[in-house]
Each structure stands twice: as C-alpha cells, then as structure tokens.
Design an enzyme around this catalytic site. Structure first.
Site, PDB file in Angstrom:
ATOM      1  CG  ASP A  32       5.182   1.553  -2.015  1.00 17.06           C
ATOM      2  OD1 ASP A  32       3.966   1.506  -1.713  1.00 17.06           O
ATOM      3  OD2 ASP A  32       6.037   2.059  -1.278  1.00 17.06           O
ATOM      4  CG  HIS A  49      -5.020  -1.027  -4.872  1.00 17.33           C
ATOM      5  ND1 HIS A  49      -3.682  -0.952  -4.601  1.00 17.33           N
ATOM      6  CD2 HIS A  49      -5.661  -0.767  -3.695  1.00 17.33           C
ATOM      7  CE1 HIS A  49      -3.498  -0.655  -3.310  1.00 17.33           C
ATOM      8  NE2 HIS A  49      -4.680  -0.534  -2.750  1.00 17.33           N
ATOM      9  CG  ASN A  80      -0.297  -5.675   1.826  1.00 18.47           C
ATOM     10  OD1 ASN A  80       0.188  -6.092   0.784  1.00 18.47           O
ATOM     11  ND2 ASN A  80       0.171  -4.579   2.430  1.00 18.47           N
ATOM     12  NE  ARG A 209       8.649   0.916   4.045  1.00 14.90           N
ATOM     13  CZ  ARG A 209       8.322   2.204   3.989  1.00 14.90           C
ATOM     14  NH1 ARG A 209       9.189   3.140   4.278  1.00 14.90           N
ATOM     15  NH2 ARG A 209       7.098   2.562   3.628  1.00 14.90           N
TER      16      ARG A 209
HETATM   17  C1  FPP Z   1       1.285  -0.910  -2.642  1.00 13.57           C
HETATM   18  O1  FPP Z   1       0.802   0.395  -2.828  1.00 13.57           O
HETATM   19  C2  FPP Z   1       0.519  -1.823  -3.466  1.00 13.57           C
HETATM   20  C3  FPP Z   1      -0.182  -2.887  -3.002  1.00 13.57           C
HETATM   21  C4  FPP Z   1      -0.242  -3.266  -1.581  1.00 13.57           C
HETATM   22  C5  FPP Z   1      -0.955  -3.734  -3.923  1.00 13.57           C
HETATM   23  C6  FPP Z   1      -0.251  -4.033  -5.195  1.00 13.57           C
HETATM   24  C7  FPP Z   1      -1.199  -4.608  -6.167  1.00 13.57           C
HETATM   25  C8  FPP Z   1      -1.230  -4.271  -7.471  1.00 13.57           C
HETATM   26  C9  FPP Z   1      -0.283  -3.343  -8.100  1.00 13.57           C
HETATM   27  C10 FPP Z   1      -2.199  -4.895  -8.363  1.00 13.57           C
HETATM   28  C11 FPP Z   1      -1.880  -6.343  -8.429  1.00 13.57           C
HETATM   29  C12 FPP Z   1      -2.465  -6.986  -9.560  1.00 13.57           C
HETATM   30  C13 FPP Z   1      -2.722  -8.286  -9.622  1.00 13.57           C
HETATM   31  C14 FPP Z   1      -3.049  -8.854 -10.897  1.00 13.57           C
HETATM   32  C15 FPP Z   1      -2.708  -9.180  -8.445  1.00 13.57           C
HETATM   33  P1  FPP Z   1       0.135   1.138  -1.601  1.00 13.57           P
HETATM   34  O2  FPP Z   1      -1.318   0.867  -1.608  1.00 13.57           O
HETATM   35  O3  FPP Z   1       0.843   0.743  -0.341  1.00 13.57           O
HETATM   36  O4  FPP Z   1       0.442   2.628  -1.973  1.00 13.57           O
HETATM   37  P2  FPP Z   1       0.729   3.806  -0.950  1.00 13.57           P
HETATM   38  O5  FPP Z   1       2.032   3.456  -0.269  1.00 13.57           O
HETATM   39  O6  FPP Z   1       0.852   4.991  -1.823  1.00 13.57           O
HETATM   40  O7  FPP Z   1      -0.431   3.877  -0.009  1.00 13.57           O
END
Ligand code: FPP
Length: 257
Positions: A32, A49, A80, A209
């Site tokens: 996260d 990302h 998502n 969570r």
């Molecule tokens: C949550 O952070 C992250 C995600 C929904 C995407 C996770 C994906 C990666 C870490 C890259 C994956 C790599 C591969 C190779 C598939 P958020 O965007 O919800 O962060 P925020 O809560 O700060 O908005």
C-alpha cells in the site's frame, strides 16, 4: 533515510538480528501507499506504481536470499477496477514491463512465478505476460513469487462454495465430506499445497486493514503493519517487519517459554 520529510521515522534498532532458523515460510504483503508516495513528491500516482514495481524486484531478491519459500504480493484487487481508467491501464501494463525485464533474473535465481486471481478477466497483453512468466519458470524449484492479480477473497470463497455445491449436485459429494481441508482445496492457493496459509501478512503505509485479502488463509497469520509506503520499502525495512514478526512469535508462541 527512512520515509519522507515530515513523516514519522520508524525506529529500527541496528541491533535487530533475524533468527535465520525461524524465517517465515510464507510471507504475504499488501503493498500500500504507492499513490501517497508519489503525491508527497509532487509526482503523478503512476510514478508511485512504477517505483512500487522496482520495490517488488528488490524485495523478491531479499526474500529469496533469506530463504522465504512463498512471497505473495497483492498487486491488483477485484475492487481496484474502480480507479480511473488511466491508472488501471497503467497497472495492467506493469506485469508486462516487470516480466519482460525480470524473468531472466527469476530464472537465474530458481524462482517460480504463480498467480492467484481471476486472470481470465485481465487484458490480453497482461494475461500473455503472466502466462509466459508462469510457463518460463514452471520448472524452478526455489521460492514461489505468487502475485495476487484481480484477486478478491470473498469472490474466491464464493467460487469455492459454487464449485463444492456443484460437486454435491453432480458427483455425490456428501455434505458431511465438506470440511476445512476440502474448502482449502477449492481456493486459489491450493497450488501452494501445505504452504497455502501465510505465516505473516505485512501491510505497508500505516493502514491497518485486510482489504479482502486471503480471508480464509490468514486465520492463524501474524499481522505486521509498518508506516513506510511500499515504494520506500528496502531490505532494512523488510527485515524489520520480519523482526517484528519473530518478536511477536516469541512472545506468544508456546515452545520458547
Ligand atoms: C496500493 O497503493 C497499490 C496498488 C493498488 C498497486 C500495487 C502494485 C504494485 C506495487 C506494482 C506491482 C508490480 C507488478 C509487477 C504487478 P495505492 O495506489 O492504493 O496507494 P495510496 O493508498 O497511497 O493511494
């Protein structure tokens, strides 16, 4: 060094030493904070990302070196899809970039790629990248790098209940034969065999969570929440999370008392 200006700094004692005899076999991570990491740097969310993907590479190698047997990463949930199209499109391209650049290193390190989730609903290019990576690494016998992609635990349980019900109707499965083992065998983690249930689930970015992740499988898992955003996680912070797990285990486990 740890985190960003103005953010609470984690207290990592330089004397923290991991007990290499008690490394968790299955570590699951809710990655996260990519968006917040980017926003703090006045960058678009997708930059978070991208950096998050680089963290996946780094932590995969650290986990492999430590002897972790399964590393499950929550990369995209069934919820998502609600994000803006541009962000969803970017996230769907990440496995393509990741596997294009990283499969040789995975092979060199005997790491096997597996996936849980409704992959048939992913765009064709994402499915192709994922299926190629699974195929190219299927004979590797070391750590399993298990991506949760278009994964949701409630949906997984619904699918399992449907499949089991179907067996009751068509195959004379008795109601009495439905037990915990049978349910586990109908979940997407079945392919992990006896390692299906994580020993520890780590969530980054300070949220506490579970977000529809492995609800059945975490019945006995330890939960570790750390403040750092996923793109800021490095080997030291990851080992710190494992250290917290080992400390917790020592406090509550029966054997060492
Ligand atoms: C949550 O952070 C992250 C995600 C929904 C995407 C996770 C994906 C990666 C870490 C890259 C994956 C790599 C591969 C190779 C598939 P958020 O965007 O919800 O962060 P925020 O809560 O700060 O908005």
């Amino acid at each position: 060094m740890f985190g960003f200006k103005g953010k609470k700094q984690p207290t990592i004692d330089s004397n923290e030493t991991l007990d290499l005899q008690r490394i968790p076999k299955h570590v699951a991570i809710i990655m996260d904070g990519n968006g917040r990491w980017a926003q703090q740097r006045h960058l678009p969310r997708i930059a978070g990302h991208k950096e998050g993907m680089n963290t996946v590479k780094k932590i995969t190698m650290v986990a492999n070196d430590l002897g972790i047997q399964v590393l499950t990463l929550y990369a995209f949930s069934t919820e998502n899809w609600k994000r803006p199209d541009q962000e969803v499109n970017y996230l769907m391209g990440l496995p393509v970039t990741f596997f294009d650049t990283f499969v040789p290193e995975l092979i060199a390190n005997n790491i096997q790629v597996q996936v849980i989730g409704y992959t048939d609903q992913l765009p064709a290019k994402t499915q192709k990248a994922v299926n190629n990576a699974i195929e190219q690494t299927k004979n590797n016998t070391g750590m399993v790098l298990n991506f949760a992609l278009n994964y949701g635990s409630r949906a997984e349980i619904v699918s399992a209940v449907q499949a089991i019900s179907q067996e009751v109707v068509t195959n004379n499965l008795t109601i009495e034969a439905i037990d915990e083992t049978l349910i586990s065998e109908h979940l997407m983690t079945k392919q992990l065999n006896e390692l299906a249930d994580p020993d520890v689930i780590i969530r980054t970015s300070g949220e506490q969570r579970i977000s529809n992740f492995l609800l059945w499988q975490i019945a006995y898992s330890e939960f570790v929440f750390i403040d750092e955003h996923w793109p800021a996680v490095d080997a030291t912070i990851f080992k710190h999370a494992l250290f917290l797990y080992q400390k917790r285990d020592r406090r509550f486990g029966g054997l060492n008392k």
